[in-house]
Design a protein around this motif. Sequence first.
Motif, PDB file in Angstrom:
ATOM      1  N   CYS A 264       2.970 -11.396   1.350  1.00 15.84           N
ATOM      2  CA  CYS A 264       3.574 -10.097   1.574  1.00 15.84           C
ATOM      3  C   CYS A 264       2.610  -9.279   2.441  1.00 15.84           C
ATOM      4  O   CYS A 264       1.382  -9.443   2.336  1.00 15.84           O
ATOM      5  CB  CYS A 264       3.792  -9.413   0.232  1.00 15.84           C
ATOM      6  SG  CYS A 264       4.321  -7.696   0.305  1.00 15.84           S
ATOM      7  N   ALA A 265       3.146  -8.430   3.272  1.00 18.69           N
ATOM      8  CA  ALA A 265       2.313  -7.553   4.085  1.00 18.69           C
ATOM      9  C   ALA A 265       2.986  -6.200   4.202  1.00 18.69           C
ATOM     10  O   ALA A 265       4.208  -6.078   4.059  1.00 18.69           O
ATOM     11  CB  ALA A 265       2.083  -8.151   5.467  1.00 18.69           C
ATOM     12  N   SER A 266       2.171  -5.181   4.473  1.00 21.04           N
ATOM     13  CA  SER A 266       2.738  -3.858   4.698  1.00 21.04           C
ATOM     14  C   SER A 266       1.942  -3.149   5.793  1.00 21.04           C
ATOM     15  O   SER A 266       0.789  -3.504   6.062  1.00 21.04           O
ATOM     16  CB  SER A 266       2.737  -3.034   3.410  1.00 21.04           C
ATOM     17  OG  SER A 266       1.426  -2.679   3.003  1.00 21.04           O
ATOM     18  N   SER A 267       2.584  -2.175   6.407  1.00 18.02           N
ATOM     19  CA  SER A 267       1.915  -1.416   7.448  1.00 18.02           C
ATOM     20  C   SER A 267       2.519  -0.019   7.539  1.00 18.02           C
ATOM     21  O   SER A 267       3.607   0.242   7.023  1.00 18.02           O
ATOM     22  CB  SER A 267       2.013  -2.114   8.801  1.00 18.02           C
ATOM     23  OG  SER A 267       3.281  -1.897   9.389  1.00 18.02           O
ATOM     24  N   THR A 268       1.792   0.866   8.231  1.00 20.82           N
ATOM     25  CA  THR A 268       2.311   2.204   8.480  1.00 20.82           C
ATOM     26  C   THR A 268       3.185   2.230   9.720  1.00 20.82           C
ATOM     27  O   THR A 268       3.827   3.227  10.002  1.00 20.82           O
ATOM     28  CB  THR A 268       1.157   3.193   8.702  1.00 20.82           C
ATOM     29  OG1 THR A 268       0.413   2.756   9.852  1.00 20.82           O
ATOM     30  CG2 THR A 268       0.241   3.252   7.500  1.00 20.82           C
ATOM     31  N   GLY A 269       3.181   1.116  10.452  1.00 17.65           N
ATOM     32  CA  GLY A 269       3.925   1.060  11.703  1.00 17.65           C
ATOM     33  C   GLY A 269       3.042   1.272  12.909  1.00 17.65           C
ATOM     34  O   GLY A 269       3.528   1.289  14.039  1.00 17.65           O
TER      35      GLY A 269
ATOM     36  N   ILE B 183       0.854  -1.184   0.000  1.00 18.23           N
ATOM     37  CA  ILE B 183       0.000   0.000   0.000  1.00 18.23           C
ATOM     38  C   ILE B 183       0.893   1.238   0.000  1.00 18.23           C
ATOM     39  O   ILE B 183       1.900   1.288   0.708  1.00 18.23           O
ATOM     40  CB  ILE B 183      -0.953  -0.032   1.216  1.00 18.23           C
ATOM     41  CG1 ILE B 183      -1.908  -1.221   1.053  1.00 18.23           C
ATOM     42  CG2 ILE B 183      -1.726   1.275   1.341  1.00 18.23           C
ATOM     43  CD1 ILE B 183      -2.785  -1.492   2.239  1.00 18.23           C
ATOM     44  N   SER B 184       0.505   2.228  -0.764  1.00 16.96           N
ATOM     45  CA  SER B 184       1.433   3.287  -1.165  1.00 16.96           C
ATOM     46  C   SER B 184       2.010   4.098  -0.010  1.00 16.96           C
ATOM     47  O   SER B 184       3.151   4.512  -0.073  1.00 16.96           O
ATOM     48  CB  SER B 184       0.755   4.224  -2.160  1.00 16.96           C
ATOM     49  OG  SER B 184      -0.370   4.833  -1.559  1.00 16.96           O
ATOM     50  N   ASN B 185       1.292   4.361   1.043  1.00 11.52           N
ATOM     51  CA  ASN B 185       1.838   5.180   2.119  1.00 11.52           C
ATOM     52  C   ASN B 185       2.428   4.359   3.259  1.00 11.52           C
ATOM     53  O   ASN B 185       2.756   4.898   4.321  1.00 11.52           O
ATOM     54  CB  ASN B 185       0.754   6.132   2.660  1.00 11.52           C
ATOM     55  CG  ASN B 185      -0.381   5.384   3.307  1.00 11.52           C
ATOM     56  OD1 ASN B 185      -0.658   4.232   2.960  1.00 11.52           O
ATOM     57  ND2 ASN B 185      -1.055   6.013   4.249  1.00 11.52           N
ATOM     58  N   HIS B 186       2.568   3.061   3.046  1.00 11.06           N
ATOM     59  CA  HIS B 186       3.126   2.214   4.081  1.00 11.06           C
ATOM     60  C   HIS B 186       4.650   2.230   4.035  1.00 11.06           C
ATOM     61  O   HIS B 186       5.256   2.406   2.984  1.00 11.06           O
ATOM     62  CB  HIS B 186       2.603   0.782   3.932  1.00 11.06           C
ATOM     63  CG  HIS B 186       1.179   0.639   4.365  1.00 11.06           C
ATOM     64  ND1 HIS B 186       0.547  -0.591   4.443  1.00 11.06           N
ATOM     65  CD2 HIS B 186       0.266   1.553   4.758  1.00 11.06           C
ATOM     66  CE1 HIS B 186      -0.694  -0.414   4.861  1.00 11.06           C
ATOM     67  NE2 HIS B 186      -0.885   0.881   5.042  1.00 11.06           N
ATOM     68  N   LEU B 187       5.232   2.022   5.218  1.00  8.49           N
ATOM     69  CA  LEU B 187       6.676   2.128   5.347  1.00  8.49           C
ATOM     70  C   LEU B 187       7.335   0.831   5.781  1.00  8.49           C
ATOM     71  O   LEU B 187       8.553   0.692   5.662  1.00  8.49           O
ATOM     72  CB  LEU B 187       7.025   3.212   6.382  1.00  8.49           C
ATOM     73  CG  LEU B 187       6.495   4.615   6.093  1.00  8.49           C
ATOM     74  CD1 LEU B 187       6.805   5.535   7.260  1.00  8.49           C
ATOM     75  CD2 LEU B 187       7.119   5.160   4.803  1.00  8.49           C
ATOM     76  N   TYR B 188       6.537  -0.088   6.312  1.00  4.98           N
ATOM     77  CA  TYR B 188       7.058  -1.343   6.838  1.00  4.98           C
ATOM     78  C   TYR B 188       6.547  -2.477   5.962  1.00  4.98           C
ATOM     79  O   TYR B 188       5.356  -2.536   5.640  1.00  4.98           O
ATOM     80  CB  TYR B 188       6.617  -1.551   8.290  1.00  4.98           C
ATOM     81  CG  TYR B 188       7.151  -0.504   9.220  1.00  4.98           C
ATOM     82  CD1 TYR B 188       6.516   0.736   9.340  1.00  4.98           C
ATOM     83  CD2 TYR B 188       8.302  -0.718   9.962  1.00  4.98           C
ATOM     84  CE1 TYR B 188       7.010   1.715  10.173  1.00  4.98           C
ATOM     85  CE2 TYR B 188       8.801   0.253  10.806  1.00  4.98           C
ATOM     86  CZ  TYR B 188       8.158   1.477  10.902  1.00  4.98           C
ATOM     87  OH  TYR B 188       8.666   2.442  11.723  1.00  4.98           O
ATOM     88  N   PHE B 189       7.450  -3.375   5.613  1.00 11.38           N
ATOM     89  CA  PHE B 189       7.097  -4.434   4.688  1.00 11.38           C
ATOM     90  C   PHE B 189       7.558  -5.780   5.245  1.00 11.38           C
ATOM     91  O   PHE B 189       8.590  -5.859   5.933  1.00 11.38           O
ATOM     92  CB  PHE B 189       7.730  -4.186   3.317  1.00 11.38           C
ATOM     93  CG  PHE B 189       7.548  -2.780   2.836  1.00 11.38           C
ATOM     94  CD1 PHE B 189       8.623  -1.911   2.748  1.00 11.38           C
ATOM     95  CD2 PHE B 189       6.287  -2.314   2.499  1.00 11.38           C
ATOM     96  CE1 PHE B 189       8.443  -0.601   2.327  1.00 11.38           C
ATOM     97  CE2 PHE B 189       6.105  -1.005   2.081  1.00 11.38           C
ATOM     98  CZ  PHE B 189       7.193  -0.148   1.997  1.00 11.38           C
ATOM     99  N   TYR B 190       6.794  -6.803   4.933  1.00 15.77           N
ATOM    100  CA  TYR B 190       7.047  -8.115   5.526  1.00 15.77           C
ATOM    101  C   TYR B 190       6.825  -9.220   4.488  1.00 15.77           C
ATOM    102  O   TYR B 190       6.010  -9.077   3.582  1.00 15.77           O
ATOM    103  CB  TYR B 190       6.070  -8.380   6.688  1.00 15.77           C
ATOM    104  CG  TYR B 190       5.954  -7.268   7.689  1.00 15.77           C
ATOM    105  CD1 TYR B 190       5.069  -6.209   7.488  1.00 15.77           C
ATOM    106  CD2 TYR B 190       6.699  -7.276   8.862  1.00 15.77           C
ATOM    107  CE1 TYR B 190       4.952  -5.181   8.412  1.00 15.77           C
ATOM    108  CE2 TYR B 190       6.580  -6.250   9.790  1.00 15.77           C
ATOM    109  CZ  TYR B 190       5.707  -5.214   9.561  1.00 15.77           C
ATOM    110  OH  TYR B 190       5.596  -4.206  10.478  1.00 15.77           O
TER     111      TYR B 190
END
Lengths: 112, 114
Positions: free
Chosen positions: A92-97, A26-33
Amino acid sequence: EPEVTQTPSHQVTQMGQEVILRCVPISNHLYFYWYRQILGQKVEFLVSFYNNEISEKSEIFDDQFSVERPDGSNFTLKIRSTKLEDSAMYFCASSTGTAEAFFGQGTRLTVV
Amino acid sequence: AQSVTQPDIHITVSEGASLELRCNYSYGATPYLFWYVQSPGQGLQLLLKYFSGDTLVQGIKGFEAEFKRSQSSFNLRKPSVHWSDAAEYFCAVGPLNRDDKIIFGKGTRLHILP
């Protein structure tokens, strides 16, 4: 609603070949897994990535694995010299933190 | 060490019956808590989450979960299951810190009898 996109949905590869699994977080996410799920088993953490470097990796994530964010949108998992036991669903996963991670639909990797 | 325990590998209930799936966690502090559902061959769908506040949280598809700090539990419930609820359910915890990871339990496979 924004979502994490993974390609391909299914990949078959021969043992010993290299594969690259792709993810668009997701475009504004900074953390990736990256997570892995062997058929019928639990979802296992592989690696987390932030600020263009690995934050944490599990014991599963050995030298045959690598991750990269080659541009501003993609996040890739490379598996060198695949083995039969690498056959699994990779998420894959992503988050804003701020705690909640969003998961993609997964790539089913089959090593033959 | 951080861990999530789902004591039931398989659960079978009749359609229309109530459901409770158990989840216990071990964490340094009260973590964020999640339940995910996975249909065969599909990805992970978030059912609900607990961050803080009201300990009874409502999710999608009629599911709810209750956080009990004293028992380190976060059990998932549904008053009346439907055949389409047959799936694998994963409890997950974390992260407390921005660069921490989410940890999953081993999952509970739910079977529905007609």
